[in-house]
Design an enzyme around this catalytic site. Structure first.
Site, PDB file in Angstrom:
ATOM      1  N   GLY C  43       0.851  -1.185   0.000  1.00  0.00           N
ATOM      2  CA  GLY C  43       0.000   0.000   0.000  1.00  0.00           C
ATOM      3  C   GLY C  43       0.886   1.233   0.000  1.00  0.00           C
ATOM      4  N   LEU C  44       0.314   2.360   0.414  1.00  0.00           N
ATOM      5  CA  LEU C  44       1.111   3.589   0.369  1.00  0.00           C
ATOM      6  C   LEU C  44       2.402   3.450   1.155  1.00  0.00           C
ATOM      7  CD1 LEU C  44      -1.507   6.444   0.614  1.00  0.00           C
ATOM      8  CD2 LEU C  44      -0.207   5.687  -1.358  1.00  0.00           C
ATOM      9  N   ALA C  45       2.310   2.929   2.364  1.00  0.00           N
ATOM     10  CA  ALA C  45       3.515   2.828   3.194  1.00  0.00           C
ATOM     11  C   ALA C  45       4.481   1.799   2.615  1.00  0.00           C
ATOM     12  CB  ALA C  45       3.136   2.464   4.630  1.00  0.00           C
ATOM     13  N   GLY C  46       3.971   0.620   2.290  1.00  0.00           N
ATOM     14  CA  GLY C  46       4.837  -0.450   1.812  1.00  0.00           C
ATOM     15  C   GLY C  46       5.472  -0.125   0.475  1.00  0.00           C
ATOM     16  N   ARG C 338     -14.590  12.886  12.441  1.00  0.00           N
ATOM     17  CA  ARG C 338     -15.372  11.697  12.106  1.00  0.00           C
ATOM     18  C   ARG C 338     -16.028  11.034  13.308  1.00  0.00           C
ATOM     19  NH1 ARG C 338     -11.037   9.263   7.717  1.00  0.00           N
ATOM     20  NH2 ARG C 338     -11.628  10.743   6.115  1.00  0.00           N
ATOM     21  N   GLU C 454      -0.773   2.235   8.300  1.00  0.00           N
ATOM     22  CA  GLU C 454      -1.889   1.933   9.205  1.00  0.00           C
ATOM     23  C   GLU C 454      -1.540   0.777  10.139  1.00  0.00           C
ATOM     24  OE1 GLU C 454      -5.626   1.217   7.208  1.00  0.00           O
ATOM     25  OE2 GLU C 454      -6.707   0.881   9.077  1.00  0.00           O
ATOM     26  N   ARG C 464      -8.441   9.584  13.861  1.00  0.00           N
ATOM     27  CA  ARG C 464      -7.654  10.138  12.755  1.00  0.00           C
ATOM     28  C   ARG C 464      -8.481  11.176  12.012  1.00  0.00           C
ATOM     29  NH1 ARG C 464      -7.565   9.350   7.577  1.00  0.00           N
ATOM     30  NH2 ARG C 464      -8.789   7.434   7.525  1.00  0.00           N
TER      31      ARG C 464
END
Lengths: 250, 284, 667
Positions: C43-46, C338, C454, C464
């Site tokens: 994902g974004l981090a990986g 949220r 995450e 968040r």
């Protein structure tokens, strides 16, 4: 609703497959197509039959993993949606539904409805990027203005989810819409222009190696594309390729 | 890379299809304008104009060059098309059990290879009917004119390329078109092959007086011709605009105009072609 | 119970990160070639971590269970990404972003991490633009911004409703470049099923090739877990079907502490549930709250008429509607954070004002925005005499340009035209703030094992803010981990390749093998989904938006019971050494069940309310979350002690030096 399903079953890449018939009662019209498949699988598991393998993940039409050829069309009869967003209300009680995998030489079958779309990754690796390293000192994002029109078009091209419906729908199993979407995205942005020639030559070369067919401009890809990627991208890639192959030093 | 890209990449193969296809479209226009003379000029004048035109088309070096380019284009378009078709078939080894292509694409776009093959057969037949006869038939008659004498008897005259007429009985024909004076045994001019009468007799006019036997199957020839033009129309319906897309000539400002032009072209040109045999057949 | 060392650098908060980067060890370029790093998840981090590490010279092995790295669930993020660029001249700054994030997280985040996040946020935008990410721009060609919940400035960069997709494809393209160069070896359709530790250090993983079913040993000098969140413990969530906790849970069972599992974000704007067959919930971007107004009818009679189809929402006059967010929170209105928006929706629905058959839906209405935009547009077009219909038509065009894909998605799913009738929405599980505990360097309590995105717990506290997940994922992957990992790897330059033919790898592989064969040989009677659904129900009803002691205790018992039944009764058709999606699910669900128990125990332990964690016992008279800073100003990091043993709690005390702790107020 009651449905009759004709589902392609194939144990693995090597063995031959065939269409099997299953009937399913109590399908709600509010179900998504994949939820209907879940119900089928739950039923098959209870009957001691191996469930149907199919690709799926996000189930909101963005990951591009789901990939069925439903009643003669990739992602089924609805427009602008993926299979996971297709709802059973698009079908009628008593319908027979044919469910096949995406078929192309470039997409070998893994099992049942699951195909290997690794060819798309390999095409992207050939040039679907801008060569910029991670750096804390990249120039400020607003230093190079990009005309809104170009930015919007680049975005539209970049919305491709890589599902392969273009290949599946094309009578030639051509991957031009997919490849051109990536080429277009970068060729429209100033950041991508530096490598434009190399990119389009390498990506097209890889596309050809993967065994996809040739584009004959039938336009089926655009019609079936869940993100409705424009055919203009194919024209743009043809143009870029012409420019690059004539002027490239290599 | 780029060298092989121009020669062998999938996109390059398509450019060649487009370029040859568009060239053939130009050819169609030229061919059509020439052919239309057959119905726009009548009588002896029509015959003369058309045969002169035919002569010009076979003797002008520039036109010759263009005609070789045309033959090459037809062959290349056909061979390239066949290669592409086979590649495309190979790209999907197992067919779908159930497919609804009519939901996502126009019919002509999916049958280009079949339409093209039909057109190729037509071209072969068409060329053997006219071009072949004209070039290779030893008995291809030359342009003659019946001069009516005051006593109502006829005299048959050959039209020569320098614009004069020679009485038939005075000459002998050598090398298909050379008019040789029987007595002097001297070449005194060049005759025109009577393509006009060949065409007119093929589509139904009796031209026995010009040396052509009547065509019993003229109606069939007309039907087949008209059918072939319909096929051509479908081929162009997709092919014309497709060529521009393949060459990357696409701009949202002009696309709809270009597309409209393509549609008009693909209907109008075959229609005009078809009108020729029909007119000949009907105006017997 | 021991205190944890979070290794926060000394010095003023503004200089911590810079000083830290200057002081930590670096590996020289020649030596980076000798070092392997495993990254689990793309994902974004990986993806960003894999690409950046490979660019630096490390040999990266990246793993994802999807058929290609581009399908990781970051792709589904819609709204945008925050960055303190202050392009809009509304007074934004690194400090303000830092402040908003800490406040939004209800003061349960680690200050130093959040400040660093805000600091690198601007770099992310620069980096992504350089990569060719097509962010929205205005007519001058400069980047456009929108505003998101919980903040008073416009700092969110976006690409229509597909920002996550565009950012992920950017990171994926950076990865592709390195895969093409051979610096990243990509293992797609591979799932990590075990961490291998040698001498206490993370030295490799056991992964299953999902196509063949074969188990593979992969060694490395460090292992990065970037496998996302665990929202699917609720069965129904906005996560992808495949999103799972397995990688994180496996390292947890090997010694990595799991922090704040009970901090879950329930997103207020999701499409309501329609039936039992439902497999997932679909999120509608929070950006919709920029223009949509949330309401329920004021009168119960109207609610009943609407449910029975006698009345349509458009029949109700303004006076008959209760715009409850605007009523309760005049300052932030529909743009409250949220957690606040979700609880307010639940409060109305619990009070009987839910507008659909299940009673779990509220309206999100665009009528006034459509009219407002239509009028603006008419003025711009010089159509001064425009009729009401014409104004609405123009307004719908504007809305379509802004949210077209979201509206289309809603329309397709519900078969209702959201341009003409208000959308129905209800909160759904969306994001998990909790995760693997990491120190300032993003290292877990296992040396050499890192967690990013995450999957870790670090930056969002108990809640968040919108558009911060993308920011954190990319910050970790592009700008934090590539630096901090060098500090650890500097000691490994002489280690050489880690062999896989060792006792540790053998044992780990044998363990996985036994576990998987156990599933296929169980031959029970109930499908994996059966148990997952049951777990989800318990979690949603008793560990969901509002929790209390009694419910949590019951939940723990019920989850334990589900676990026992699962082990006896689960049926997994097919074999272990073939493509077998049911087997994949079984392993994931087993981990979810164990996690669910810890989740409920954490929620039970934390008797305060904070952010996404709402304990009914701890609320203000107005029903807002009431923190207990005296007793709970810490991060709970849980240590695994075995299936039948109680987990051990470790506390990381949170100290706030740069921000004053206040009761959150959005009024």
């Amino acid at each position: 609703m009651k449905l009759k399903l004709k589902v392609w079953r194939q144990k693995n890449r090597k063995e031959k497959g065939k269409l099997e018939t299953y009937s399913l009662d109590n399908v709600s019209e509010h179900m998504s197509f994949l939820e209907m498949m879940d119900v089928l699988n739950e039923q098959l598991i209870n009957d001691g039959v191996e469930p149907v393998a199919f690709d799926h993940d996000c189930r909101e039409g963005i990951c591009g993993m789901c990939s069925m050829y439903i009643n003669g069309q990739p992602h089924g009869p609805d427009r602008g949606v993926t299979t996971c967003q297709l709802h059973m209300r698009k079908f009628n009680d008593g319908d027979t539904i044919y469910i096949e995998p995406f078929r192309a030489k470039g997409f070998p079958i893994v099992k049942d409805l699951v195909v290997d779309r690794g060819a798309f990754d390999r095409i992207q690796r050939a040039g679907g990027f801008i060569s910029v390293n991670t750096s804390g000192n990249t120039q400020d994002a607003n230093l190079t203005p990009v005309p809104k029109k170009d930015a919007d078009k680049a975005f539209d091209a970049a919305t491709c989810i890589g599902c392969g419906a273009c290949v599946a729908s094309c009578k030639n199993a051509s991957a031009m819409l997919f490849v051109s979407a990536k080429v277009s995205q970068y060729s429209l942005l100033p950041q991508g222009k530096v490598e434009a020639k190399r990119r389009v030559l390498n990506m097209v070369e890889q596309m050809d190696k993967e065994g996809f067919g040739n584009c004959t401009n039938t336009g089926a890809c655009h019609v079936e594309c869940p993100k409705e990627i424009s055919l203009e991208n194919i024209a743009r890639m043809n143009r870029e390729f012409l420019k690059a192959s004539i002027t490239s030093e290599k | 890379m780029s060298k092989s890209a121009i020669l062998s990449s999938s996109i390059a193969k398509k450019w060649w299809m487009s370029l040859t296809g568009l060239f053939l479209c130009l050819f169609l226009v030229g061919h059509l304008l020439g052919n239309l003379q057959i119905i726009f000029f009548s009588g002896d004048e029509g015959q003369r104009v058309f045969n002169e035109y035919a002569y010009f088309m076979t003797h002008n070096p520039l036109i010759k060059l263009l005609s070789y380019l045309t033959y090459f284009s037809i062959l290349f378009h056909a061979v390239d098309g066949i290669i592409l078709t086979f590649q495309n078939k190979r790209a999907r080894p197992i067919k779908y059990a159930y497919s609804k292509p009519q939901k996502n694409s126009s019919t002509p776009s999916r049958y280009m290879a079949i339409l093209g093959s039909a057109i190729l057969i037509f071209i072969i037949m068409h060329m053997s009917n006219f071009w072949g006869v004209m070039h290779f038939d030893k008995n291809m008659p030359l342009h003659t004119k019946n001069l009516v004498r005051p006593d109502s008897s006829y005299q048959k005259l050959y039209l020569t390329t320098n614009g004069t007429f020679l009485p038939v009985e005075q000459v002998e024909i050598n090398n298909k078109t050379e008019l040789i004076d029987k007595e002097l045994n001297l070449k005194i001019g060049e005759g025109y092959k009577d393509l006009h009468s060949l065409t007119v007799s093929f589509f139904g006019h009796n031209k026995t007086n010009k040396g052509f036997p009547p065509n019993k199957y003229a109606y069939l020839a007309v039907i087949l011709y008209v059918f072939s033009m319909a096929v051509l129309s479908f081929h162009l319906w997709h092919g014309f605009n497709s060529a521009f897309q393949t060459l990357g000539i696409s701009h949202e400002k002009y696309n709809s105009a270009l597309s409209l032009f393509g549609k008009i072209f693909s209907v109008l040109v075959p229609l005009a072609f078809a009108s020729i045999p029909i007119t000949i057949f009907l105006t017997k | 119970m021991t205190a944890l060392d979070s290794k926060i650098p000394e010095g003023p908060i503004k200089e911590k990160w810079t000083n830290h980067k200057n002081k930590i060890n670096v590996v020289n370029p020649a030596n980076k070639r000798l070092i392997d790093v495993i990254v689990v998840g793309t994902g974004l981090a990986g993806a960003s971590a894999s690409a950046s590490l490979a660019e630096m010279g490390y040999n990266v092995k990246a793993f994802c269970f999807q058929d290609t790295p581009r399908r990781a669930h970051s792709i589904a993020a819609q709204g945008g990404i925050n960055a303190a660029k202050n392009y809009q001249n509304d007074g934004d700054s690194v400090y303000r972003l830092f402040y908003d994030t800490v406040k939004g997280g209800d003061y349960r985040a680690r200050e130093a991490n959040v400040y660093r996040l805000a600091e690198v946020s601007a770099n992310i935008i620069d980096q992504c633009v350089a990569q060719g990410v097509p962010f929205a721009r205005d007519y001058g060609g400069l980047l456009d911004n929108r505003s998101f919940g919980g903040v008073l400035v416009s700092r969110t960069f976006y690409a229509k409703g597909q920002t996550g997709q565009q950012l992920l494809l950017g990171a994926y393209s950076a990865m592709n470049r390195q895969i093409g160069k051979g610096k990243i070896q990509m293992y797609s359709r591979h799932e990590m099923l075990e961490l291998v530790k040698i001498n206490g250090k993370a030295r490799g993983i056991i992964a299953r090739n999902l196509i063949t079913g074969e188990l593979e040993r992969h060694s490395a000098h460090a292992v990065v877990i970037a496998s996302g969140g665990y929202g699917n413990v609720f069965f129904l969530s906005t996560n992808a079907m495949g999103s799972n906790v397995t990688a994180a849970w496996r390292i947890h069972k090997k010694g990595a502490f799991f922090a704040n599992p009970c901090y879950t974000q329930i997103h207020p704007t999701c499409i309501p549930r329609s039936g039992d067959y439902q497999s997932k919930l679909t999120l509608m971007s929070e950006s919709l709250r920029n223009d949509g107004r949330i309401w329920v009818p004021k009168n119960k009679e109207d609610v009943i008429d609407i449910r029975e189809g006698k009345k349509k929402p458009t029949d109700l006059s303004e006076e008959e509607r209760d715009y409850y967010l605007e009523r309760r929170y005049p300052a932030f209105g529909n743009l409250v954070p949220r957690d606040v928006a979700s609880r307010a929706a639940k409060e109305r629905c619990d009070a009987g004002f839910g507008v659909n058959e299940t009673g779990e839906a509220v309206y999100l209405d665009f009528a006034s925005a459509i009219f407002r935009y239509g009028k603006e547009k008419a003025t711009i077009n010089n159509e001064r005499e425009a009729s009401k219909e014409r104004i609405i038509e123009l307004g719908e065009e504007v809305i379509k340009a802004k949210y077209g894909n979201l509206f289309q998605m809603y329309w397709k799913i519900t078969d209702e035209n959201p341009y003409k009738t208000p959308m129905m929405i209800y909160p759904a599980v969306h994001y998990t703030m909790g995760g693997v505990w990491v120190d300032y360097n993003l290292m877990t309590t296992i040396p050499g094992c890192y967690a990013a995105g995450e999957a870790n717990f670090s930056d969002h506290g108990a809640n968040r803010l919108g558009a911060s997940a993308l920011m954190q994922g990319l910050a970790d992957g592009y700008f934090v981990l590539p630096y901090t990992i060098g500090d650890y790897l500097a000691d490994d330059i002489r280690t050489g390749k880690i062999p896989v033919e060792t006792k540790e790898f053998e044992e780990a592989e044998a363990g996985v093998k036994a576990r998987l064969e156990g599933f296929v040989n169980k031959k029970g009677t109930k499908s994996v989904d059966h148990f997952h659904r049951r777990l989800g129900k318990v979690m949603w009803n008793k560990v969901g938006m509002a929790r209390n002691e009694k419910g949590l205790k019951e939940a723990i018992k019920e989850i334990q019971q589900i676990r026992e039944e699962f082990h006896k009764e689960v049926m997994v058709p097919g074999g272990a050494y073939e493509f077998n999606p049911e087997l994949e699910k079984a392993a994931r669900v087993e981990d979810f069940i164990e996690l669910g128990e810890l989740f409920a125990k954490d929620a039970l332990h934390r008797t305060e309310s904070c952010g996404g964690h709402f304990r009914e016992e701890s609320q203000t008279p107005e029903g807002e979350a009431l923190r207990d800073d005296v007793n709970f100003s810490f991060t709970s990091a849980w240590e695994w002690k075995g299936v039948n043993s109680a987990p051990v709690l470790h506390k990381e005390i949170l100290s706030f030096k740069d921000i004053e702790l206040k009761q959150r107020s959005y009024k």
